[in-house]
Scaffold this motif. Structure first.
Motif, PDB file in Angstrom:
ATOM      1  N   PHE A  73       0.827  -1.206   0.000  1.00  0.00           N
ATOM      2  CA  PHE A  73       0.000   0.000   0.000  1.00  0.00           C
ATOM      3  C   PHE A  73       0.857   1.250   0.000  1.00  0.00           C
ATOM      4  CE2 PHE A  73      -2.111   3.386   2.348  1.00  0.00           C
ATOM      5  CZ  PHE A  73      -3.231   3.582   1.551  1.00  0.00           C
ATOM      6  N   SER A  74       1.932   1.222   0.798  1.00  0.00           N
ATOM      7  CA  SER A  74       2.746   2.430   0.924  1.00  0.00           C
ATOM      8  C   SER A  74       3.474   2.741  -0.370  1.00  0.00           C
ATOM      9  CB  SER A  74       3.747   2.267   2.073  1.00  0.00           C
ATOM     10  OG  SER A  74       4.599   1.161   1.846  1.00  0.00           O
ATOM     11  N   LEU A  75       4.015   1.697  -1.028  1.00  0.00           N
ATOM     12  CA  LEU A  75       4.740   1.941  -2.276  1.00  0.00           C
ATOM     13  C   LEU A  75       3.778   2.364  -3.376  1.00  0.00           C
ATOM     14  CD1 LEU A  75       7.267   1.965  -3.972  1.00  0.00           C
ATOM     15  CD2 LEU A  75       7.002  -0.478  -4.362  1.00  0.00           C
ATOM     16  N   ASP A  76       2.616   1.714  -3.471  1.00  0.00           N
ATOM     17  CA  ASP A  76       1.643   2.112  -4.477  1.00  0.00           C
ATOM     18  C   ASP A  76       1.228   3.558  -4.282  1.00  0.00           C
ATOM     19  OD1 ASP A  76       1.840  -0.442  -5.304  1.00  0.00           O
ATOM     20  OD2 ASP A  76      -0.261  -0.991  -5.036  1.00  0.00           O
ATOM     21  N   THR A  77       0.969   3.930  -3.024  1.00  0.00           N
ATOM     22  CA  THR A  77       0.561   5.304  -2.744  1.00  0.00           C
ATOM     23  C   THR A  77       1.672   6.280  -3.093  1.00  0.00           C
ATOM     24  OG1 THR A  77      -0.849   4.524  -0.945  1.00  0.00           O
ATOM     25  CG2 THR A  77      -0.268   6.869  -0.958  1.00  0.00           C
ATOM     26  N   GLU A  78       2.891   5.961  -2.695  1.00  0.00           N
ATOM     27  CA  GLU A  78       4.023   6.844  -2.987  1.00  0.00           C
ATOM     28  C   GLU A  78       4.253   6.960  -4.489  1.00  0.00           C
ATOM     29  OE1 GLU A  78       8.779   7.335  -1.841  1.00  0.00           O
ATOM     30  OE2 GLU A  78       7.583   5.664  -1.015  1.00  0.00           O
ATOM     31  N   THR A  79       4.071   5.832  -5.204  1.00  0.00           N
ATOM     32  CA  THR A  79       4.262   5.857  -6.648  1.00  0.00           C
ATOM     33  C   THR A  79       3.229   6.743  -7.323  1.00  0.00           C
ATOM     34  OG1 THR A  79       5.174   3.609  -6.594  1.00  0.00           O
ATOM     35  CG2 THR A  79       4.404   4.430  -8.719  1.00  0.00           C
ATOM     36  N   ARG A  80       1.966   6.645  -6.872  1.00  0.00           N
ATOM     37  CA  ARG A  80       0.926   7.485  -7.478  1.00  0.00           C
ATOM     38  C   ARG A  80       1.168   8.967  -7.170  1.00  0.00           C
ATOM     39  NH1 ARG A  80      -2.241   2.759  -6.439  1.00  0.00           N
ATOM     40  NH2 ARG A  80      -3.174   2.033  -8.416  1.00  0.00           N
ATOM     41  N   VAL A  81       1.643   9.245  -5.982  1.00  0.00           N
ATOM     42  CA  VAL A  81       1.991  10.633  -5.653  1.00  0.00           C
ATOM     43  C   VAL A  81       3.114  11.120  -6.567  1.00  0.00           C
ATOM     44  CG1 VAL A  81       2.994  12.130  -3.885  1.00  0.00           C
ATOM     45  CG2 VAL A  81       1.204  10.502  -3.268  1.00  0.00           C
ATOM     46  N   GLN A  82       4.107  10.252  -6.767  1.00  0.00           N
ATOM     47  CA  GLN A  82       5.228  10.627  -7.634  1.00  0.00           C
ATOM     48  C   GLN A  82       4.770  10.790  -9.085  1.00  0.00           C
ATOM     49  OE1 GLN A  82       8.126  11.595  -6.839  1.00  0.00           O
ATOM     50  NE2 GLN A  82       9.017  11.764  -8.871  1.00  0.00           N
ATOM     51  N   LEU A  83       3.837   9.936  -9.516  1.00  0.00           N
ATOM     52  CA  LEU A  83       3.311  10.052 -10.878  1.00  0.00           C
ATOM     53  C   LEU A  83       2.656  11.415 -11.077  1.00  0.00           C
ATOM     54  CD1 LEU A  83       2.522   8.876 -13.649  1.00  0.00           C
ATOM     55  CD2 LEU A  83       0.468   7.943 -12.556  1.00  0.00           C
TER      56      LEU A  83
ATOM     57  N   HIS B  57      -1.077   5.633 -18.082  1.00  0.00           N
ATOM     58  CA  HIS B  57      -1.616   4.314 -18.396  1.00  0.00           C
ATOM     59  C   HIS B  57      -0.642   3.211 -17.991  1.00  0.00           C
ATOM     60  CE1 HIS B  57      -4.187   1.509 -20.702  1.00  0.00           C
ATOM     61  NE2 HIS B  57      -3.053   0.927 -21.033  1.00  0.00           N
ATOM     62  N   LEU B  58       0.624   3.364 -18.358  1.00  0.00           N
ATOM     63  CA  LEU B  58       1.629   2.338 -18.052  1.00  0.00           C
ATOM     64  C   LEU B  58       1.800   2.177 -16.542  1.00  0.00           C
ATOM     65  CD1 LEU B  58       4.372   3.201 -20.709  1.00  0.00           C
ATOM     66  CD2 LEU B  58       2.646   1.411 -20.832  1.00  0.00           C
ATOM     67  N   THR B  59       1.839   3.285 -15.821  1.00  0.00           N
ATOM     68  CA  THR B  59       2.065   3.226 -14.370  1.00  0.00           C
ATOM     69  C   THR B  59       0.886   2.562 -13.662  1.00  0.00           C
ATOM     70  OG1 THR B  59       3.404   5.243 -14.491  1.00  0.00           O
ATOM     71  CG2 THR B  59       2.597   4.594 -12.325  1.00  0.00           C
ATOM     72  N   GLU B  60      -0.338   2.952 -14.022  1.00  0.00           N
ATOM     73  CA  GLU B  60      -1.514   2.379 -13.371  1.00  0.00           C
ATOM     74  C   GLU B  60      -1.622   0.880 -13.662  1.00  0.00           C
ATOM     75  OE1 GLU B  60      -3.374   3.646 -11.208  1.00  0.00           O
ATOM     76  OE2 GLU B  60      -2.856   5.764 -11.316  1.00  0.00           O
ATOM     77  N   ARG B  61      -1.310   0.491 -14.892  1.00  0.00           N
ATOM     78  CA  ARG B  61      -1.376  -0.939 -15.228  1.00  0.00           C
ATOM     79  C   ARG B  61      -0.319  -1.726 -14.466  1.00  0.00           C
ATOM     80  NH1 ARG B  61      -3.658  -2.038 -20.433  1.00  0.00           N
ATOM     81  NH2 ARG B  61      -2.699  -4.111 -20.293  1.00  0.00           N
ATOM     82  N   ALA B  62       0.883  -1.157 -14.344  1.00  0.00           N
ATOM     83  CA  ALA B  62       1.946  -1.847 -13.616  1.00  0.00           C
ATOM     84  C   ALA B  62       1.608  -1.973 -12.135  1.00  0.00           C
ATOM     85  CB  ALA B  62       3.273  -1.106 -13.805  1.00  0.00           C
TER      86      ALA B  62
END
Length: 409
Positions: free
Chosen positions: A8-18, A39-44
């Motif tokens: 959860f933490s990495l996904d959240t941090e990644t979306r913030v970074q995106l 698109h690529l980030t959300e799919r990954a």
């Protein structure tokens, strides 16, 4: 490819970074990069990477039909290359050095996520005794002056001389990767039978004058069309000059015929196009520029056309085929930057092969190129430019090319 940890933490941090990336000045001006990276980030992050293929991305992200030709329409490859460039630019800025990194490895459409590296501070050296401490400033000053003098001497003795010609080539020479050289390939006809090839000799060019009988007509069924095997001798001479120049400047390259080159190939690296009417990619690219090549078949005339003066016919060659008995040819030298990838494309092409040799000379001889410099604006080095060359033909050989017109934008 690096692994992706789904927490959860990495996904959240990644979306913030995106979101941070997409709102940056590198990405907010490009709708295509914006859409594809999201698109690529959300799919990954969803673990759904099996469908991250070029064709499916073209359909899902860019609305292409399911059967579209990705070689003729490389929108996914070109946009991915642009994303890689913009990501590199973003993370080069010091204020982003500590942020989570989203990367897109070349050749893949699956993004990777990496935490920023935590740098360990260097160990603190033990204190220097007072007696030794007093000697260090003087010693350091002497070493600094000596090193500075040595470096200054080396810089003046070894620094390359940036001639105008080298400045023209700088975007190609400084680009990452090798240069794709695309050669024109003329259509050649030959006899199907090896026996007939040996039996039928080429007609004597003087046969019409001596009264010798004309060669018999060859039935079409006995001919085979060869579209992808040969290049002209003078195009090859131009190729040798240009590859020698690239090699002398430490730039690697590979050569392909135009029949074996796709638009995707040209969009992924700096490119050099040689030849005009026998090179489909020269015709396609130059056809969009101010100076281009055109023909008037009804009058057996080929010419350089100025789109700003479409009725102009100063730069023409008439009746060249088949004897090539001409005294003047015209060529176009171009350097343009791809609007999607910023990769430079250089064109060296003449109406006939004499002009192509002249273009090769112009692009490899500093003295020839220096004649162009007084006609250029001060800020020409990073801009698109085209040059029309007048090439004299003397005893069947290309002479000194002269500048006939220039366009910079």
């Amino acid at each position: 490819m690096g692994s992706v940890t789904h927490s959860f933490s990495l996904d959240t941090e990644t979306r913030v970074q995106l979101e941070r990336l997409l709102s940056s000045h590198q990405f907010r001006t490009s709708k295509r990069c914006h859409a594809l990276l999201r698109h690529l980030t959300e799919r990954a992050l969803a673990g759904d990477i099996a469908g991250l293929k070029e064709r499916s991305l073209g359909v899902e992200v860019f609305g292409r039909p399911a059967d579209y030709d990705s070689n003729q329409d490389p929108v996914v490859r070109a946009t991915a290359a642009e994303i890689r460039k913009r990501l590199a630019q973003y993370y080069q800025e010091p204020e982003h050095s500590g942020e989570l990194r989203i990367t897109l490895v070349s050749g893949s459409y699956v993004p990777e996520f990496h935490q920023a590296e935590i740098l360990t501070p260097p160990p603190v050296a033990p204190p220097i005794p007072v007696a030794r401490r007093r000697r260090w400033p003087m010693l350091a000053a002497v070493l600094a002056v000596t090193a500075g003098a040595i470096l200054l001497t080396l810089w003046f003795s070894l620094r390359p001389v940036r001639t105008p010609l080298e400045q023209f080539w700088a975007p190609v020479l400084q680009a990452k990767g090798d240069v794709l050289i695309c050669m024109g390939q003329p259509v050649v006809y030959n006899l199907r039978s090896i026996r007939d090839q040996d039996r039928i000799q080429a007609p004597d060019v003087n046969s019409a004058k001596t009264g010798a009988p004309a060669p018999k007509a060859i039935p079409l069924k006995d001919l085979v069309i060869l579209r992808d095997r040969y290049v002209t001798l003078n195009d090859a001479i131009s190729l040798v000059k240009l590859t020698t120049f690239l090699d002398r400047h430490g730039k690697s390259f590979h050569v392909r015929g135009d029949a074996f080159t796709s638009s995707a190939d040209l969009s992924e690296r700096p490119a050099l196009l040689i030849g005009a009417f026998d090179n489909q990619w020269t015709r396609r690219l130059a056809g969009q520029l101010r100076f281009t090549f055109a023909q008037d078949p009804s009058h057996e005339v080929s010419f350089v056309q100025d789109r700003q003066q479409p009725d102009r016919r100063d730069w023409k060659v008439a009746g060249a085929w088949p004897s090539w008995d001409i005294d003047t040819d015209y060529a176009i030298v171009s350097r343009v930057f791809d609007v999607n990838t910023d990769h430079p494309v250089v064109i060296a092409a003449g109406i006939t092969h004499f002009g192509t040799v002249g273009a090769g000379d112009f692009l490899t001889d500093p003295q020839h190129f220096s004649e162009l410099v007084p006609l250029l604006p001060a800020n020409w080095r990073g801009r698109n430019l085209q040059v029309v060359l007048k090439v004299p033909v003397v005893h069947g050989a290309a002479g000194h090319p002269r500048v006939a017109a220039v366009h910079v934008w």
